[in-house]
Design a protein around this motif. Structure first.
Motif, PDB file in Angstrom:
ATOM      1  N   UNK A 227       6.331   9.136  -5.786  1.00  0.00           N
ATOM      2  CA  UNK A 227       4.914   8.656  -5.328  1.00  0.00           C
ATOM      3  C   UNK A 227       3.753   8.831  -6.172  1.00  0.00           C
ATOM      4  N   UNK A 228       3.632  10.078  -6.961  1.00  0.00           N
ATOM      5  CA  UNK A 228       2.322  10.299  -7.576  1.00  0.00           C
ATOM      6  C   UNK A 228       2.472   9.300  -8.698  1.00  0.00           C
ATOM      7  N   UNK A 229       3.171   8.546  -9.044  1.00  0.00           N
ATOM      8  CA  UNK A 229       3.369   7.519 -10.240  1.00  0.00           C
ATOM      9  C   UNK A 229       3.526   6.260  -9.622  1.00  0.00           C
ATOM     10  N   UNK A 230       3.112   6.078  -8.267  1.00  0.00           N
ATOM     11  CA  UNK A 230       2.997   4.681  -7.806  1.00  0.00           C
ATOM     12  C   UNK A 230       2.386   3.885  -8.548  1.00  0.00           C
ATOM     13  N   UNK A 231       2.912   2.446  -8.578  1.00  0.00           N
ATOM     14  CA  UNK A 231       2.234   1.358  -9.152  1.00  0.00           C
ATOM     15  C   UNK A 231       2.806   0.009  -8.591  1.00  0.00           C
ATOM     16  N   UNK A 245       1.977   4.323   8.074  1.00  0.00           N
ATOM     17  CA  UNK A 245       0.677   4.853   7.834  1.00  0.00           C
ATOM     18  C   UNK A 245       0.654   6.357   7.202  1.00  0.00           C
ATOM     19  N   UNK A 246       1.791   7.122   7.542  1.00  0.00           N
ATOM     20  CA  UNK A 246       1.781   8.547   7.303  1.00  0.00           C
ATOM     21  C   UNK A 246       1.917   8.551   5.679  1.00  0.00           C
ATOM     22  N   UNK A 247       2.853   7.529   5.029  1.00  0.00           N
ATOM     23  CA  UNK A 247       3.092   7.320   3.644  1.00  0.00           C
ATOM     24  C   UNK A 247       2.005   6.918   2.872  1.00  0.00           C
ATOM     25  N   UNK A 248       1.200   5.801   3.532  1.00  0.00           N
ATOM     26  CA  UNK A 248       0.176   5.243   2.704  1.00  0.00           C
ATOM     27  C   UNK A 248      -0.979   6.388   2.703  1.00  0.00           C
ATOM     28  N   UNK A 249      -1.129   7.043   3.645  1.00  0.00           N
ATOM     29  CA  UNK A 249      -2.211   8.215   3.430  1.00  0.00           C
ATOM     30  C   UNK A 249      -1.740   9.074   2.378  1.00  0.00           C
ATOM     31  N   UNK A 250      -0.372   9.507   2.528  1.00  0.00           N
ATOM     32  CA  UNK A 250       0.030  10.636   1.479  1.00  0.00           C
ATOM     33  C   UNK A 250      -0.082   9.963  -0.017  1.00  0.00           C
ATOM     34  N   UNK A 251       0.259   8.658  -0.032  1.00  0.00           N
ATOM     35  CA  UNK A 251       0.220   8.253  -1.509  1.00  0.00           C
ATOM     36  C   UNK A 251      -1.384   7.923  -1.974  1.00  0.00           C
ATOM     37  N   UNK A 252      -2.201   7.637  -0.984  1.00  0.00           N
ATOM     38  CA  UNK A 252      -3.579   7.576  -1.583  1.00  0.00           C
ATOM     39  C   UNK A 252      -4.094   8.844  -1.843  1.00  0.00           C
ATOM     40  N   UNK A 253      -3.626   9.983  -1.241  1.00  0.00           N
ATOM     41  CA  UNK A 253      -3.909  11.190  -1.720  1.00  0.00           C
ATOM     42  C   UNK A 253      -3.541  11.865  -2.795  1.00  0.00           C
ATOM     43  N   UNK A 254      -2.164  11.375  -3.198  1.00  0.00           N
ATOM     44  CA  UNK A 254      -1.551  11.569  -4.567  1.00  0.00           C
ATOM     45  C   UNK A 254      -2.331  10.878  -5.564  1.00  0.00           C
ATOM     46  N   UNK A 339      -7.117  -9.855   8.964  1.00  0.00           N
ATOM     47  CA  UNK A 339      -6.745  -8.566   9.053  1.00  0.00           C
ATOM     48  C   UNK A 339      -5.739  -8.079   7.731  1.00  0.00           C
ATOM     49  N   UNK A 340      -6.287  -7.018   7.328  1.00  0.00           N
ATOM     50  CA  UNK A 340      -5.569  -6.180   6.488  1.00  0.00           C
ATOM     51  C   UNK A 340      -5.460  -4.574   6.710  1.00  0.00           C
ATOM     52  N   UNK A 341      -4.509  -3.978   6.026  1.00  0.00           N
ATOM     53  CA  UNK A 341      -4.313  -2.706   5.964  1.00  0.00           C
ATOM     54  C   UNK A 341      -3.862  -2.388   4.649  1.00  0.00           C
ATOM     55  N   UNK A 342      -3.569  -0.897   4.370  1.00  0.00           N
ATOM     56  CA  UNK A 342      -3.246  -0.502   3.113  1.00  0.00           C
ATOM     57  C   UNK A 342      -1.826  -0.858   2.977  1.00  0.00           C
ATOM     58  N   UNK A 343      -1.456  -1.202   1.483  1.00  0.00           N
ATOM     59  CA  UNK A 343      -0.416  -1.924   1.260  1.00  0.00           C
ATOM     60  C   UNK A 343       0.560  -0.941   0.277  1.00  0.00           C
ATOM     61  N   UNK A 344       0.567   0.143   0.467  1.00  0.00           N
ATOM     62  CA  UNK A 344       1.259   0.969  -0.372  1.00  0.00           C
ATOM     63  C   UNK A 344       2.732   1.139   0.231  1.00  0.00           C
ATOM     64  N   UNK A 345       2.857   1.459   1.566  1.00  0.00           N
ATOM     65  CA  UNK A 345       4.064   1.438   2.047  1.00  0.00           C
ATOM     66  C   UNK A 345       4.150   0.219   2.987  1.00  0.00           C
ATOM     67  N   UNK A 346       5.464  -0.451   2.969  1.00  0.00           N
ATOM     68  CA  UNK A 346       5.355  -1.471   4.014  1.00  0.00           C
ATOM     69  C   UNK A 346       6.729  -1.407   4.948  1.00  0.00           C
ATOM     70  N   UNK A 347       6.366  -2.115   6.097  1.00  0.00           N
ATOM     71  CA  UNK A 347       7.945  -2.342   6.857  1.00  0.00           C
ATOM     72  C   UNK A 347       8.774  -3.103   6.058  1.00  0.00           C
ATOM     73  N   UNK A 348       9.959  -3.183   6.505  1.00  0.00           N
ATOM     74  CA  UNK A 348      10.943  -4.084   5.894  1.00  0.00           C
ATOM     75  C   UNK A 348      10.601  -5.612   6.061  1.00  0.00           C
ATOM     76  N   UNK A 349      10.155  -5.660   7.208  1.00  0.00           N
ATOM     77  CA  UNK A 349       9.802  -7.058   7.604  1.00  0.00           C
ATOM     78  C   UNK A 349       8.742  -7.519   6.884  1.00  0.00           C
TER      79      UNK A 349
END
Length: 394
Positions: A227-231, A245-254, A339-349
């Protein structure tokens, strides 16, 4: 015998599918045809053969290949290019680019869309990929041009999130036998396990395809490294919104974003359709500029420029401040605010209709999911991966 290059040869079933499609196009007795195919059954290869045959038989034919999102159309273009069948006269892009005309402001920002006239439509055949994503209203707009439409999708995936309209509910033509060239593909092997049994054993299936146990002592180090090399070529998929939400916050911190609020270069996802602006649920893009706007009645929102995957022009959009980090899509929000949210982690749907070179999938099953829905959820998540797949589960 149908051949395409040196590496492909069609099965009897695939040849019959192509014959059925060519007969349908020649006779035009019904306005559209639906083709469903599981992962690894050769849908794109069939489209490649079909393209060659149509251009050979109908010299002046113009074919439009389209998908719901820009990301999906990018994937489709790459696959068609690999078959060597794509012609200069063919269109490959989003549905809204095909049938709607952009309305831009003086700075060339997209501020709206309008459907083009039937007289201005220049294609003889429309082929819709990832067709299960298409909503009823967009489908009716496609049909209004009175051109034959071939709708292609995967009937093993989850049904659409919104509404009951689903072009892949009962496809007229079906591909269900794994193409021999794909039998050793570890992602295809795993997809069959997911679709048939809803269970994937913890083991290594290939150099870049593996399922980890949640309890594995090395899994956190692996995830941090990945996740540190997310692209944009990576997709992180989950079941629960609180995990997202938890993973989005974690990726943004990384990635060293300094503010919890959305910033320039943040990756965001659209959560609600706005047909007038040409944005749809599930579209992902990157913020190019953003500022908070306050109006006299105390309403506050962000004014943002967003460049969506697969698009060339920037969309100039008012977006909700409150929606970010919410577990659910907000209701009773003015249609003027998007309506938007952070898009690093997504639900499968939300990830349906898109793919990425690398996918990290967290197995999360809702208590209300029956076995069939779980199999579809797991299968949909697995088949978002093109070449790398890492599953975290029990």
């Amino acid at each position: 015998m149908y051949t395409l290059g040196m590496d492909f040869e069609l099965s009897a079933k695939q040849k019959n599918i192509i014959k059925d499609i060519l007969d349908w196009y020649k006779e035009k007795k019904i306005p559209y045809l639906t083709l469903g195919g599981y992962a690894g059954t050769g849908k794109t290869t069939i489209l490649g053969y079909l393209n060659e045959k149509l251009h050979k038989e109908y010299k002046d034919i113009n074919i439009a290949y389209c998908s719901y999102t820009g990301k999906a159309s990018q994937v489709l273009r790459k696959k068609l290019q690999e078959t060597g069948s794509l012609k200069r006269s063919d269109y490959v892009g989003t549905i809204h680019r095909l049938i709607y005309k952009a309305i831009v402001d003086e700075d060339d920002n997209i501020i709206g869309w309008e459907k083009i006239s039937v007289d201005d439509f220049e294609y003889d055949l429309i082929i819709v990929d990832e067709a299960s994503m298409v909503s009823s209203d967009i489908w009716q707009d496609l049909l209004s041009f009175e051109k034959p439409i071939l709708a292609v999708g995967d009937h093993g995936q989850l049904p659409p999130v919104e509404g009951k309209f689903n072009l892949m509910l009962k496809p007229m033509l079906r591909l269900e036998e794994i193409y021999r060239q794909e039998k050793d593909n570890p992602i295809v092997v795993i997809s069959e396990m997911a679709r048939k049994y809803g269970e994937i054993p913890k083991m290594e299936y290939g150099r870049y395809v593996k399922k980890f146990s949640r309890e594995d002592e090395d899994v956190m180090e692996f995830l941090t490294d990945q996740l540190s090399s997310y692209n944009e070529n990576m997709m992180v998929l989950v079941g629960y919104n609180h995990t997202r939400n938890k993973i989005n916050d974690g990726i943004r911190q990384l990635l060293e974003f300094e503010s919890p609020q959305p910033q320039i270069e943040d990756r965001v996802i659209c959560l609600r359709n706005n047909a007038e602006l040409g944005i749809f649920n599930g579209m992902i893009g990157i913020i190019q500029s953003i500022e908070k706007v306050s109006v006299a009645d105390m309403l506050e929102y962000y004014q943002a420029d967003i460049l969506f995957d697969g698009e060339d022009e920037v969309f100039h959009l008012p977006i909700s401040i409150e929606q970010f980090r919410q577990r659910e899509t907000l209701r009773n929000v003015s249609r003027d605010i998007n309506l938007f949210d952070f898009g690093y982690a997504l639900t499968v749907h939300k990830a349906q209709g898109s793919q990425a070179e690398k996918v990290i999938l967290f197995e999360e099953r809702f208590s209300k999911m029956d076995d069939d829905m779980w199999r579809r959820w797991l299968y949909t998540g697995v088949t978002r991966a093109v070449s790398e797949l890492y599953i975290i589960g029990d």
